[in-house]
Design an enzyme around this catalytic site. Structure first.
Site, PDB file in Angstrom:
ATOM      1  N   GLU A   1       0.849  -1.189   0.000  1.00 51.73           N
ATOM      2  CA  GLU A   1       0.000   0.000   0.000  1.00 51.73           C
ATOM      3  C   GLU A   1       0.886   1.241   0.000  1.00 51.73           C
ATOM      4  O   GLU A   1       2.115   1.126   0.100  1.00 51.73           O
ATOM      5  CB  GLU A   1      -0.951  -0.025   1.205  1.00 51.73           C
ATOM      6  CG  GLU A   1      -0.237  -0.037   2.545  1.00 51.73           C
ATOM      7  CD  GLU A   1      -1.160  -0.376   3.720  1.00 51.73           C
ATOM      8  OE1 GLU A   1      -2.144  -1.103   3.540  1.00 51.73           O
ATOM      9  OE2 GLU A   1      -0.869   0.081   4.831  1.00 51.73           O
TER      10      GLU A   1
ATOM     11  N   HIS B   1      -4.345   2.710   8.205  1.00 51.13           N
ATOM     12  CA  HIS B   1      -3.099   2.198   8.767  1.00 51.13           C
ATOM     13  C   HIS B   1      -2.159   3.364   9.102  1.00 51.13           C
ATOM     14  O   HIS B   1      -2.049   4.311   8.328  1.00 51.13           O
ATOM     15  CB  HIS B   1      -2.382   1.281   7.772  1.00 51.13           C
ATOM     16  CG  HIS B   1      -3.056  -0.051   7.614  1.00 51.13           C
ATOM     17  ND1 HIS B   1      -2.932  -0.803   6.469  1.00 51.13           N
ATOM     18  CD2 HIS B   1      -3.842  -0.763   8.445  1.00 51.13           C
ATOM     19  CE1 HIS B   1      -3.619  -1.929   6.605  1.00 51.13           C
ATOM     20  NE2 HIS B   1      -4.185  -1.923   7.802  1.00 51.13           N
TER      21      HIS B   1
END
Lengths: 404, 295
Positions: free
Chosen positions: B210, B249
């Site tokens: 990511e 996150h």
């Protein structure tokens, strides 16, 4: 979490970092008195008037419809107050705020430190941050203060000084001194900069910052080193041991929907697109946004409802997404692992009924434990909800909805 | 063979008697994972879920020969729990806990790195699963059917999604490693990929990353440098994420020009990785890549 310059400077000062002193005001009425007080306290003739917003580029930014900048020089307390009035309550646009700009609610009146004296004044860049590649903290510095560090990294990478800190030992004096020498300083200024760097590192650790950036770190004409600006980011995860720092949050700097979502305990980021989404897990949520784009839409938000995805969280998610007038369709993407899809499906149906009328099509993709049962519940609910199981299918449904 | 965890791993649960620890320990035991006990300071000598509870990790190592630990300890105490496990001689430490302060992890990572033969996975990760042998994590076990595809991922549900697609494409999983979405993690993408490259039971790898940081680029360069020994299919989440915004996150934040999804995907492609733009195409692509490799 981001905080304002004046808040950052107050925190740094507690750790012995020398700062450009100032007084923050939220109304023009208070500005003239504050400016006079600052003159008494510091002996400053001129007063720097600085808009307090969570964005950089204030000096070159302008107040909408005027020529006033976000940072201005007041040549008397009255002049400073007049300039503060031009900022307060108005919208400042900088290269970091986007076209919509940010409303200025507070102004920092700061002492003028660019006075003439025996030595040449100089602007430096000094920061402490995390080096994710090396798993440790790093001091970053450059002689090109006042410039965007990313620009320096691009145009002249050798001009950036880096000193990595041993996680077990912390910053050593020689390291701070090494950086000060590399900045070309000597004599009193060298000692001042060494002390400045040590205090800055102590503050970074002390307040659990994820970044403290001083740009410029300023050497005065009498060889003192001061923080003229301070960009401080805090690690939200450490707030349990810094209750006072959590209170520095300024909700007026955030998108109203994001503030509301955070009160519901939802992880939501507002974006500009037309397809709202609600997903369990941050990685899958980002992947879902990407898929919306590939299907011809634009994601309206990031929303991670976490592992549970209960009727309650789904309802809260719906309510937040539906407040965004740009939303033309909603995609719910849940991979049910521990949480069963039939339960999530019941939650969606329940939430839908609780809200009443929803005027945009909803696509619910449930995969994982009891996916078929979940799809059946959605289909039989009689609501304006489209069901999907495989991710590809969900993408196709989004495409169809946008085309119709 | 498999990597990190298998049927012989002797696993303890740190934070055993807490809500999360209890729930997931039960799920792990149901999967027939070899859980040998747990640690909750102050509850040593009692039993929980039919297994012994120890006061310290060292007691668990001595009393139950534990060599692997899974951590469900709350964020404020989790870094300490990681260091305690490393100090006691645990070989594989899997930290599930989300929300550990970064500076705590800077210390814990340095501490673990100094120990010989000790590997930390996570924190903020779903754990590690070797299907039919050991589930040391919070993932739904049934999704992961046994096979020859290794998975490395920063994210939880996206790992399940990938595993599900792999299985629906008629393949299975050797070991799936959730490395975690924090800025400081014990095992990097490159290290996890290296483990799978060296695993004889793994034929191909799915690598999911990511935005934020350089882990995927570093892994891609390593894969190319070592001669692309096994086919790798890659996906990067966050192609539509704005700069400077944290996407769930703690580590998922674009800092500069090099850690965008676009930049990472470009580097991965240049290094011979089969990059998919849509997360819906992971399963299909790994199947095609394997068929081409075998043809």
């Amino acid at each position: 979490m981001n905080i304002h310059e004046y808040q950052g400077k107050e925190l740094l000062k507690k750790y012995g970092v020398a700062i450009q002193e100032g007084i923050v005001v939220d109304s023009a009425d208070k500005a003239a008195d504050a400016a006079k007080e600052l003159r008494t306290q510091t002996g400053t003739d001129w007063i720097v008037v600085k808009a307090q917003i969570h964005a950089g580029g204030r000096g070159k930014g302008t107040v909408v419809g005027t020529d006033y900048n976000g940072v201005m020089l007041g040549k008397s307390p009255e002049d400073a107050a007049q300039k503060a009035e031009q900022l307060l309550g108005n919208v400042l646009v900088t290269h970091q705020t986007g076209e919509e700009g940010k409303k200025v609610n507070k102004v920092l009146l700061a002492q003028d430190v660019y006075y003439k004296g025996e030595s040449e004044i100089k602007e430096f860049y000094v920061a402490v941050l995390l080096d994710r590649d090396k798993n440790c903290n790093v001091i970053m510095a450059s002689r090109e203060g006042g410039m965007d560090i990313e620009e320096v990294a691009e145009s002249n990478p050798d001009a950036i000084i880096k000193e990595w800190i041993d996680p077990k030992l912390g910053l050593q004096s020689f390291q701070a001194q090494k950086v000060a020498f590399a900045l070309g300083l000597k004599g009193k200024a060298l000692k001042e900069m060494t002390k400045f760097i040590k205090s800055l590192y102590a503050s970074y650790i002390g307040i659990d910052a994820s970044q403290v950036e001083i740009n410029p770190a300023f050497k005065t004409s009498d060889d003192r080193v001061l923080a003229v600006d301070a960009k401080v980011n805090l690690d939200d995860n450490a707030f349990y041991r810094h209750k006072d720092l959590a209170e520095l949050r300024d909700e007026s700097e955030e998108s109203p929907l994001e503030v509301e979502a955070s009160k519901f305990g939802l992880n939501y980021v507002k974006l500009d697109g037309n397809v709202g989404c609600m997903v369990n897990g941050a990685g899958l949520a980002m992947a879902t946004m990407d898929m919306i784009k590939l299907a011809g839409g634009e994601p309206a938000n990031f929303l991670d409802v976490g592992g549970g995805a209960s009727a309650e969280t789904v309802e809260k998610g719906f309510r937040i997404i539906l407040k965004d007038p740009n939303v033309k369709a909603i995609l719910i993407n849940i991979f049910g692992g521990i949480v069963r899809c039939d339960r999530v499906a019941n939650g969606v149906v329940e939430a839908y009924k609780n809200i009443g009328q929803i005027n945009v099509p909803i696509i619910v993709r449930l995969q994982g434990t009891n996916a078929e049962e979940g799809a059946k519940i959605i289909k039989e609910s009689g609501l304006n909800v489209i069901s999907a199981i495989v991710l590809k299918e969900a993408a196709d449904r989004v495409k169809e909805v946008l085309a119709s | 063979m498999s990597v990190l965890v298998n049927k012989d791993s002797k696993i303890i649960v740190q934070g055993f008697t807490g809500k999360e620890g209890s729930f997931h320990a039960e799920q792990m035991i149901e999967y027939k994972t070899n859980v040998v006990g747990g640690v909750t300071p102050g509850k040593g000598g009692t039993t929980h879920l039919g297994l012994p509870v120890f006061n310290t990790v060292l007691d668990a190592v001595k009393g139950a020969e534990a060599d692997t630990s899974i951590i469900f300890v709350p964020p404020a105490y989790a870094a300490d729990a990681i260091m305690e496990a490393a100090d006691a001689g645990i070989k594989v430490i899997i930290a599930i806990t989300e929300g550990i302060p970064v500076q705590d992890m800077v210390k814990a990572k340095a501490y673990v790195s100094d120990k010989k033969d000790c590997r930390l996975i996570g924190p903020n990760c779903p754990g590690v699963i070797t299907p039919d042998e050991a589930k040391v994590g919070i993932m739904p076990g049934f999704v992961f059917k046994k096979g020859k595809i290794g998975i490395v991922s920063k994210s939880g549900t996206l790992t399940y999604e990938a595993a599900d697609q792999v299985v629906k494409a008629g393949l299975g999983i050797s070991t799936a490693i959730g490395i975690g979405g924090d800025p400081i993690i014990g095992t990097t993408t490159k290290e996890a990929v290296e483990l799978l490259m060296n695993d004889p039971e793994t034929e191909a790898i799915v690598m999911i990353g990511e935005i934020g940081g350089n882990l995927e680029a570093n892994a891609a360069h390593w894969i190319k440098k070592t001669g692309n020994k096994k086919p790798v299919v890659g996906f990067i989440a966050g192609q539509t994420a704005p700069k400077g915004k944290r996407m769930g996150h703690a580590g998922a934040i674009i800092g500069g020009a090099d850690d965008t999804a676009e930049a990472k995907m470009r580097i991965m492609r240049e290094c011979g990785i089969h990059v998919v733009e849509s997360p819906a195409n992971i399963g299909q692509t790994i199947k095609e890549v394997l068929e081409t490799a075998k043809a």
